[in-house]
Every structure is written in C-alpha cells, then in structure tokens.
Design a protein around this motif. Structure first.
Motif, PDB file in Angstrom:
ATOM      1  N   GLY A 271      -4.077  -0.698  11.219  1.00  0.00           N
ATOM      2  CA  GLY A 271      -3.472   0.035  10.114  1.00  0.00           C
ATOM      3  C   GLY A 271      -4.066   1.406   9.999  1.00  0.00           C
ATOM      4  N   ASP A 272      -3.327   2.320   9.409  1.00  0.00           N
ATOM      5  CA  ASP A 272      -3.889   3.669   9.271  1.00  0.00           C
ATOM      6  C   ASP A 272      -4.362   3.893   7.843  1.00  0.00           C
ATOM      7  N   LEU A 273      -5.205   4.868   7.715  1.00  0.00           N
ATOM      8  CA  LEU A 273      -5.863   5.134   6.454  1.00  0.00           C
ATOM      9  C   LEU A 273      -5.051   6.101   5.614  1.00  0.00           C
ATOM     10  N   ARG A 274      -5.024   5.822   4.353  1.00  0.00           N
ATOM     11  CA  ARG A 274      -4.365   6.722   3.424  1.00  0.00           C
ATOM     12  C   ARG A 274      -5.353   7.069   2.341  1.00  0.00           C
ATOM     13  N   SER A 275      -5.265   8.290   1.876  1.00  0.00           N
ATOM     14  CA  SER A 275      -6.245   8.663   0.853  1.00  0.00           C
ATOM     15  C   SER A 275      -5.787   8.135  -0.507  1.00  0.00           C
ATOM     16  N   ILE A 276      -6.771   7.857  -1.342  1.00  0.00           N
ATOM     17  CA  ILE A 276      -6.446   7.385  -2.686  1.00  0.00           C
ATOM     18  C   ILE A 276      -7.131   8.263  -3.700  1.00  0.00           C
TER      19      ILE A 276
ATOM     20  N   ILE B 201       0.846  -1.181   0.000  1.00  0.00           N
ATOM     21  CA  ILE B 201       0.000   0.000   0.000  1.00  0.00           C
ATOM     22  C   ILE B 201       0.891   1.244   0.000  1.00  0.00           C
ATOM     23  N   ALA B 202       1.938   1.196   0.802  1.00  0.00           N
ATOM     24  CA  ALA B 202       2.821   2.352   0.888  1.00  0.00           C
ATOM     25  C   ALA B 202       3.464   2.650  -0.461  1.00  0.00           C
ATOM     26  N   ILE B 203       3.773   1.584  -1.213  1.00  0.00           N
ATOM     27  CA  ILE B 203       4.396   1.799  -2.523  1.00  0.00           C
ATOM     28  C   ILE B 203       3.405   2.439  -3.476  1.00  0.00           C
ATOM     29  N   ALA B 204       2.192   1.937  -3.430  1.00  0.00           N
ATOM     30  CA  ALA B 204       1.208   2.408  -4.398  1.00  0.00           C
ATOM     31  C   ALA B 204       0.748   3.831  -4.088  1.00  0.00           C
ATOM     32  N   LEU B 205       0.764   4.187  -2.806  1.00  0.00           N
ATOM     33  CA  LEU B 205       0.108   5.423  -2.426  1.00  0.00           C
ATOM     34  C   LEU B 205       0.711   6.725  -2.928  1.00  0.00           C
ATOM     35  N   PRO B 206       2.024   6.823  -2.977  1.00  0.00           N
ATOM     36  CA  PRO B 206       2.553   8.118  -3.410  1.00  0.00           C
ATOM     37  C   PRO B 206       2.032   8.555  -4.775  1.00  0.00           C
ATOM     38  N   PHE B 207       1.599   7.580  -5.578  1.00  0.00           N
ATOM     39  CA  PHE B 207       1.116   7.916  -6.911  1.00  0.00           C
ATOM     40  C   PHE B 207      -0.324   8.381  -6.898  1.00  0.00           C
ATOM     41  N   LEU B 208      -0.964   8.182  -5.762  1.00  0.00           N
ATOM     42  CA  LEU B 208      -2.409   8.272  -5.799  1.00  0.00           C
ATOM     43  C   LEU B 208      -2.931   9.588  -5.293  1.00  0.00           C
ATOM     44  N   GLN B 209      -2.998  10.531  -6.140  1.00  0.00           N
ATOM     45  CA  GLN B 209      -3.688  11.761  -5.815  1.00  0.00           C
ATOM     46  C   GLN B 209      -4.984  11.725  -6.594  1.00  0.00           C
ATOM     47  N   PRO B 210      -6.080  12.210  -5.991  1.00  0.00           N
ATOM     48  CA  PRO B 210      -7.337  12.143  -6.735  1.00  0.00           C
ATOM     49  C   PRO B 210      -7.272  13.017  -7.979  1.00  0.00           C
ATOM     50  N   ALA B 211      -7.298  12.421  -9.129  1.00  0.00           N
ATOM     51  CA  ALA B 211      -7.228  13.208 -10.347  1.00  0.00           C
ATOM     52  C   ALA B 211      -7.750  12.417 -11.540  1.00  0.00           C
ATOM     53  N   ALA B 212      -7.236  11.209 -11.737  1.00  0.00           N
ATOM     54  CA  ALA B 212      -7.510  10.487 -12.980  1.00  0.00           C
ATOM     55  C   ALA B 212      -9.004  10.304 -13.205  1.00  0.00           C
ATOM     56  N   VAL B 213      -9.694   9.863 -12.186  1.00  0.00           N
ATOM     57  CA  VAL B 213     -11.137   9.712 -12.302  1.00  0.00           C
ATOM     58  C   VAL B 213     -11.742  10.669 -11.284  1.00  0.00           C
TER      59      VAL B 213
ATOM     60  N   ALA C 242      -5.803  -6.999 -10.567  1.00  0.00           N
ATOM     61  CA  ALA C 242      -5.228  -5.659 -10.429  1.00  0.00           C
ATOM     62  C   ALA C 242      -4.634  -5.436  -9.046  1.00  0.00           C
ATOM     63  N   ASP C 243      -5.165  -6.143  -8.041  1.00  0.00           N
ATOM     64  CA  ASP C 243      -4.636  -5.931  -6.688  1.00  0.00           C
ATOM     65  C   ASP C 243      -3.194  -6.419  -6.562  1.00  0.00           C
ATOM     66  N   ARG C 244      -2.770  -7.256  -7.496  1.00  0.00           N
ATOM     67  CA  ARG C 244      -1.392  -7.729  -7.424  1.00  0.00           C
ATOM     68  C   ARG C 244      -0.382  -6.676  -7.877  1.00  0.00           C
ATOM     69  N   PHE C 245      -0.873  -5.697  -8.603  1.00  0.00           N
ATOM     70  CA  PHE C 245       0.058  -4.691  -9.106  1.00  0.00           C
ATOM     71  C   PHE C 245       0.813  -4.001  -7.971  1.00  0.00           C
TER      72      PHE C 245
ATOM     73  N   VAL D  11      -4.810   0.851  -9.594  1.00  0.00           N
ATOM     74  CA  VAL D  11      -5.195   0.702  -8.187  1.00  0.00           C
ATOM     75  C   VAL D  11      -6.712   0.861  -8.034  1.00  0.00           C
ATOM     76  N   ARG D  12      -7.287   1.771  -8.798  1.00  0.00           N
ATOM     77  CA  ARG D  12      -8.748   1.915  -8.735  1.00  0.00           C
ATOM     78  C   ARG D  12      -9.453   0.675  -9.281  1.00  0.00           C
ATOM     79  N   VAL D  13      -8.887   0.103 -10.318  1.00  0.00           N
ATOM     80  CA  VAL D  13      -9.465  -1.128 -10.864  1.00  0.00           C
ATOM     81  C   VAL D  13      -9.412  -2.234  -9.810  1.00  0.00           C
ATOM     82  N   SER D  14      -8.336  -2.254  -9.012  1.00  0.00           N
ATOM     83  CA  SER D  14      -8.234  -3.295  -7.982  1.00  0.00           C
ATOM     84  C   SER D  14      -9.359  -3.147  -6.967  1.00  0.00           C
ATOM     85  N   MET D  15      -9.945  -1.957  -6.914  1.00  0.00           N
ATOM     86  CA  MET D  15     -11.097  -1.771  -6.023  1.00  0.00           C
ATOM     87  C   MET D  15     -12.407  -1.831  -6.793  1.00  0.00           C
ATOM     88  N   LYS D  16     -12.316  -2.441  -7.965  1.00  0.00           N
ATOM     89  CA  LYS D  16     -13.503  -2.727  -8.764  1.00  0.00           C
ATOM     90  C   LYS D  16     -14.224  -1.460  -9.229  1.00  0.00           C
TER      91      LYS D  16
END
Lengths: 240, 184
Positions: free
Chosen positions: A235-240, A113-125, B66-69, B16-21
């Motif tokens: 665990g603590d919550l991180r925004s996505i 989760i920590a790896i994925a999170l830095p990329f995740l700012q609300p924007a794409a969708v 997708a959750d494996r990514f 990551v969003r896809v991994s959350m369906k």
C-alpha cells in the motif's frame, strides 16, 4: 405474534428490519440480535447505514445540552487509568478485528482510507512532523496491516488486522521507490500492534512517497536482502 | 463552551486522529461534540444521572471504535449521534419497562424547530420533513417521536391506542413510503 402477523411483517424484509433498528423501536432482545447481525453480515450493515443516513436529518431535533464539566475526567479515568490492568497498546484493534474480517475484501480497507483522506489536511491539531498512513493489503491474500508512519520519531506503527504468517515463516516489511530495488525495513515483529524503527537514511524515501510492501519470508527474514517470497500486502502512504 | 461551531471536516479529522489514539484530538472532539451528544442521551433517557453515565459510555465507545468511522458513509456528526442514540436506546430497552403514562407526559415531542440546527441541516432536513408530511399525520408523529425519543413499539402502541402489531405494520409501511419519497 400470530403466524399471519409474522407473514405480514416479512413484507419489506431486511430493509424494513434495518429501518426499524435505526428508528429505534425494536424490543431489547431484537435490537441485540440485529446489532450482532450488523457485525457479521456486511450486506445487512449496508442497509442499516443507508437508513442511518436517510433519517439523520432528524438529528437536528436534538438540542445541545452542556454536560457537567467533571464528566470528561470520568471518561479519561475509565480509558486511561487502569492501575489494575496493564494498558493494552491499541485496545481498539482486538475489538475491530471481527469487523474488519467481515468486510468484503482488501479493497474495502483501502477504500476506507481513500474516503477518509481527502478530509485530512494537517490543521485541526497542529503538529509539526508529518504523519502518514497506509493500508497494506493484497487481493490474493487475507493479510492486512494498517501502517502509520510518524515522521517525527521515524517510527512505523503496524496494526495487524488479519492474516496469519505460516509456520516457520516471517513477514518482512519493504520500502519500494519507483523501479529501484526494494529496501528492507526488517522483519515485522509478531503482535497485534508493533513498531518498526526507520533508519534516517530511509526516512527520505518515505517522505518522497515510497510504497510499503510486506512479503512472506523464511524465519528471520530474507536471506538475500531482497524479497524472496510472495508479496502478501502492499500500500502507499498518504499524509494525514 | 463557546468554541465556534465545528465543520464537518474538522470533526472528520478529529475522529480519524482519535482512531490513531491521539488524546489531544480526543479532548478536542469531546469539547466540540459533547453538548450535542449529551442532548441526545438526555432526550432519550430523560434522566440526567443516567444520561451522564450514558455519555461516558458513548465517549469510551468513540475512543475504541473510531477506526470504524472510515468505513461509514455517514457525516461525522451523524456517526457520533448514531453511537449516542444507539447506546441510549439500548439502555432504555435494558431497564425495566417504564410506566408509559408518565413517560408520555415527559416526552411530548418538541416539534418547535431549532433555527440554528435547521440552518445547519439545510435542504435535506426540509426534504425529510416534506416527505414526512406525505404520511398520515399520526404516523409521521410516531416516526418522529420514535426517532428522537427512542420510543419502543410497545410504548408507541399504548400512546396511540392501537395494538402493537398494528403499530409495527404502520411504522414499517411509513418507513418504506418515506424511503420511496426520499429517493424520488
């Protein structure tokens, strides 16, 4: 293949096998065997990952080709229209269970989760309401949940990754803010993918960064309103 | 479809969003990546109908896996390409051995660099190419052809007119040399 050849091929061992798999040259039966091993052997899957990364610049040799427009409809039909079967809420999780179980420990899930999170700012969708994710785990247990909080509906989706509750016991979900007493969000329903509603009063706590924890309690939940059993995941919550 | 070339971060968010369906994210991910992945399927399978079937399977896998990514260290596009490559290669291995002579004619590796792709891949691409140049020419060609076309040891052995085990030894050694060069 003669024994002499086999010996020669042992040169390089697992690393060479991982390389051959990624290169794609193995015969079908060997490929299948290696694919199974990737699922079960974390150390080996790391070797494969390193080769995928090493050779990935060759991907630039693939040219884009637009698929026929109708193809996406077929994909959607396969995924989302199954009149013969009741759709499972989270088909991915049963599949990924074995994978998560194969991971070295709770830290890996948290790290993921920590790896994925830095990329995740609300924007794409674009999405108005906040969505938060937490990986709930503890080094001392194999209990692991993935929690996704939807600020819009005030709903926590919990995906049970690993770890069984003991006979006659329940998991209870808590919200912990700073040094204040934990607030119960209720007993976690049994199931691979479950939902826990959050009362409006508690949503503010989540928004301001409270921690989630899961404790092991007597059936039906803590009799005292405070955790009585061990914390089996947090665990603590991180925004996505 | 002429959406601007997506950045790595855009694709990561979508996966990551896809991994959350999240179906909207899935639609967008498909729009942005299906041409690349179809290119992969088509190159490996060299049959349009089969590539179309394979691409469907690939996106079904992306939806369910997708959750494996999150635990992969690959860039998001490389991760997606790996799914498409692996699936396409599994498919050609599963189908009856093709007549290698016809395939060889169909699958002459396209060594012409694609300028756009080259710009995207940047320095790392140069690096792997300079490392490939350190290998003997036919071995570097075998590595490239194997990777891009999904050729099997048997097909490569026939194409390069060497015994299968010789080809296997060649390629294993070449890969190890390549690794050593990339880590230098």
């Amino acid at each position: 293949m003669t024994p002499a050849d086999d010996r020669d091929l042992e040169h390089g061992g697992d690393d060479a096998l991982a390389a051959e798999y990624v290169l794609g040259v193995l015969p079908g039966d060997e490929r299948l065997a290696v694919a199974r091993r990737i699922e079960e052997d974390a150390a080996f899957s790391i070797l494969v990952g390193a080769w995928e990364e090493r050779l990935s610049p060759l991907n630039a040799g693939y040219e884009d080709v637009e698929p026929p427009a109708s193809l996406k409809t077929l994909v959607d039909a396969r995924l989302f229209e199954r009149p013969d079967r009741k759709p499972k809420p989270r088909p991915s999780f049963s599949e990924s269970l074995a994978f998560w179980r194969g991971l070295a420990g709770a830290a890996v899930a948290a790290l993921a989760i920590a790896i994925a999170l830095p990329f995740l700012q609300p924007a794409a969708v674009p999405e108005a309401a906040p969505r938060l994710v937490a990986s709930l785990a503890d080094d001392g247990t194999d209990v692991r949940y993935l929690a996704v909080y939807d600020g819009h509906s005030g709903d926590i989706g919990l995906s049970h990754v690993t770890g069984d509750r003991a006979q006659g016991r329940d998991f209870e979900l808590w919200l912990i803010e700073g040094n204040a007493a934990p607030v119960s969000l209720g007993v976690v329903p049994v199931g691979a993918s479950v939902h826990v509603p959050v009362a409006p009063a508690h949503r503010q706590m989540i928004a301001s960064g409270a921690l989630f924890a899961i404790s092991l309690e007597p059936e039906g939940g803590s009799p005292t309103g405070q955790p009585t059993g061990p914390v089996v995941a947090a665990g603590d919550l991180r925004s996505i | 479809m002429t959406s601007p070339r997506p950045t790595s971060q855009d694709i990561t968010k979508l996966i990551v969003r896809v991994s959350m369906k999240d179906r909207a994210a899935f639609d967008l991910l498909y729009r942005r990546t299906s041409a690349k992945l179809f290119g992969v399927c088509l190159r490996v399978l060299s049959d349009r109908g089969e590539a179309e079937e394979a691409l469907q399977d690939v996106y079904v896998k992306i939806w369910t896996k997708a959750d494996r990514f999150a635990v992969s260290e690959l860039s998001p596009i490389s991760w997606l390409v790996a799914i498409a490559r692996n699936h396409s290669i599994d498919r050609i291995r599963a189908r009856r051995e093709r007549t290698t002579a016809i395939d060889a004619a169909l699958e002459v590796p396209d060594e012409k660099p694609d300028p756009e792709a080259e710009a995207v891949a940047g320095g790392e691409r140069d690096r792997i190419h300079s490392c490939l140049q350190e290998l003997e020419q036919d071995r570097a060609a075998a590595v490239r052809a194997a990777y891009l076309n999904g050729d099997s040891y048997a097909e490569l052995a026939e194409r390069f007119s060497v015994p299968l085990n010789t080809m296997r030894t060649w390629l294993r050694r070449s890969l190890m040399k390549l690794k050593e060069c990339l880590e230098r």
